[in-house]
Design an enzyme around this catalytic site. Structure first.
Site, mmCIF file in Angstrom:
data_model
loop_
_atom_site.group_PDB
_atom_site.id
_atom_site.type_symbol
_atom_site.label_atom_id
_atom_site.label_comp_id
_atom_site.label_asym_id
_atom_site.label_seq_id
_atom_site.Cartn_x
_atom_site.Cartn_y
_atom_site.Cartn_z
ATOM 1 N N ALA A 39 0.822 -1.211 0.000
ATOM 2 C CA ALA A 39 0.000 0.000 0.000
ATOM 3 C C ALA A 39 0.851 1.254 0.000
ATOM 4 C CB ALA A 39 -0.933 0.011 1.212
ATOM 5 N N GLY B 237 -14.007 0.713 -17.257
ATOM 6 C CA GLY B 237 -14.564 0.268 -18.529
ATOM 7 C C GLY B 237 -15.770 1.030 -19.019
ATOM 8 N N HIS C 109 -25.163 4.879 -15.915
ATOM 9 C CA HIS C 109 -25.900 3.813 -16.602
ATOM 10 C C HIS C 109 -25.411 2.457 -16.126
ATOM 11 C CE1 HIS C 109 -22.231 4.164 -19.013
ATOM 12 N NE2 HIS C 109 -22.452 2.931 -19.457
#
Length: 334
Positions: free
Chosen positions: A21, A157, A164
């Site tokens: 991290a 993506g 939507h």
């Protein structure tokens, strides 16, 4: 110190390595996307394929303004519902024609918003759209699985900024679902219990990974989380099919509320991260009602998969699930 944790369902091992991290540029930062034109915007209804479903004001015509949720066919579908379903072989290889459904749920007329900023009521309407299309598509007996999913952010993506979700229905059961189903079936054969119900019971008992529990749902970080802040939402009562909640509007609204809370916590903790959200429901196979438990998986896209992950199937998670749950619980939501 690193440790390896095993997913009890898929039996996949995950490496929890909190030291990673601290690496420079460890988390992906969401890129701002500037759009000159959006086909999903209010008033641009004529630029999308004709709507299949819409929730709109009385006396307004389809494919015009007046809506608050619209469902349209994907303009560039992965699969086609009018294609003939035909299976064939090519030597040792198998193939199927590209039959299926691919639809887009336009979640709101507002362009610059998100689940975290919507009202519980608006998210409730989106879930109703999911359910209505799920039930209708399922009537086609050639369909074996329906995947409801949401991509938010370019890194996850999403090709358009406007909020939507999508539905893709396939003539085969996807590999990931089969993997879950096999794991759940093996557990049930051994213990005569649903593995997801046992996970819920243990998470409630231990509390360390729980983000929120309501009357009918629980949101938590899975023990062997593949990704930082990966979050699952499960109904407390055993049910294999997502569509079953259609019978109870109060449960649908409760699901809307817990989703809203989780995304508001993401925003406060992670700063509106890109994410993928998927609904995992039972495939259309008889006899699996007792072993599968529908659920929602939300994966903030904070890190990239690299060579080790692709080469081995291992995932490396840099945030301990217990720490992620603590971070999310800490954020007070008004």
């Amino acid at each position: 110190m690193s440790e390896l944790r095993k997913d009890p369902i898929t039996r996949r091992w995950v490496i929890i390595s909190t030291e990673r991290a601290g690496r420079p540029n460890n988390y992906i930062k969401s890129e701002e996307v500037i759009e000159n034109f959006c086909p999903f915007d209010y008033g641009n209804e004529n630029t999308t394929p004709s709507e299949i479903l819409s929730f709109r004001r009385p006396n307004t015509r389809p494919n015009t303004s007046g809506w608050w949720v619209r469902v349209v066919p994907n303009k560039f579908p992965a699969l086609y519902k009018d294609a003939e379903l035909k299976k064939s072989g090519h030597g040792m290889y198998d193939k199927i024609t590209g039959f299926g459904y691919h639809e887009v749920i336009i979640e709101t007329p507002e362009h610059n918003t998100s689940f975290s900023k919507m009202s519980d009521k608006q998210i409730n309407e989106v879930i109703w759209a999911y359910l209505k299309r799920f039930v209708e598509i399922k009537k086609d007996k050639k369909v074996k699985y329906i995947q409801i999913f949401k991509n938010h952010g370019k890194e996850a993506g999403a090709s358009l900024v406007h909020p939507h979700s999508q539905i893709i229905a396939t003539p085969i059961v996807p590999y990931n679902i089969l993997e879950e189903l096999n794991g759940a079936e093996n557990y049930y054969k051994f213990k005569d219990r649903c593995i997801y119900c046992d996970i819920i019971e243990q998470e409630i008992m231990e509390k360390d990974r729980v983000i929120q529990k309501t009357e009918n749902f629980i949101a938590f970080e899975p023990y062997a989380a593949r990704f930082p802040y990966e979050t699952w939402i499960l109904p407390l009562k055993h049910d294999s099919n997502f569509e079953s909640i259609e019978r109870d509007p109060n449960i649908i609204f409760e699901l809307s509320s817990i989703l809203h809370t989780v995304f508001k916590k993401f925003d406060k903790t992670l700063g509106n991260p890109p994410f993928n959200m998927v609904v995992h429901t039972a495939p259309f196979i008889e006899g699996i009602e007792k072993i599968f438990h529908w659920h929602i998986e939300i994966i903030p896209r904070l890190t990239n998969l690299a060579g080790f992950e692709w080469g081995t199937g291992f995932y490396i998670n840099s945030v301990l699930p217990e720490k992620a749950a603590e971070d999310l619980r800490r954020e007070e939501i008004l």
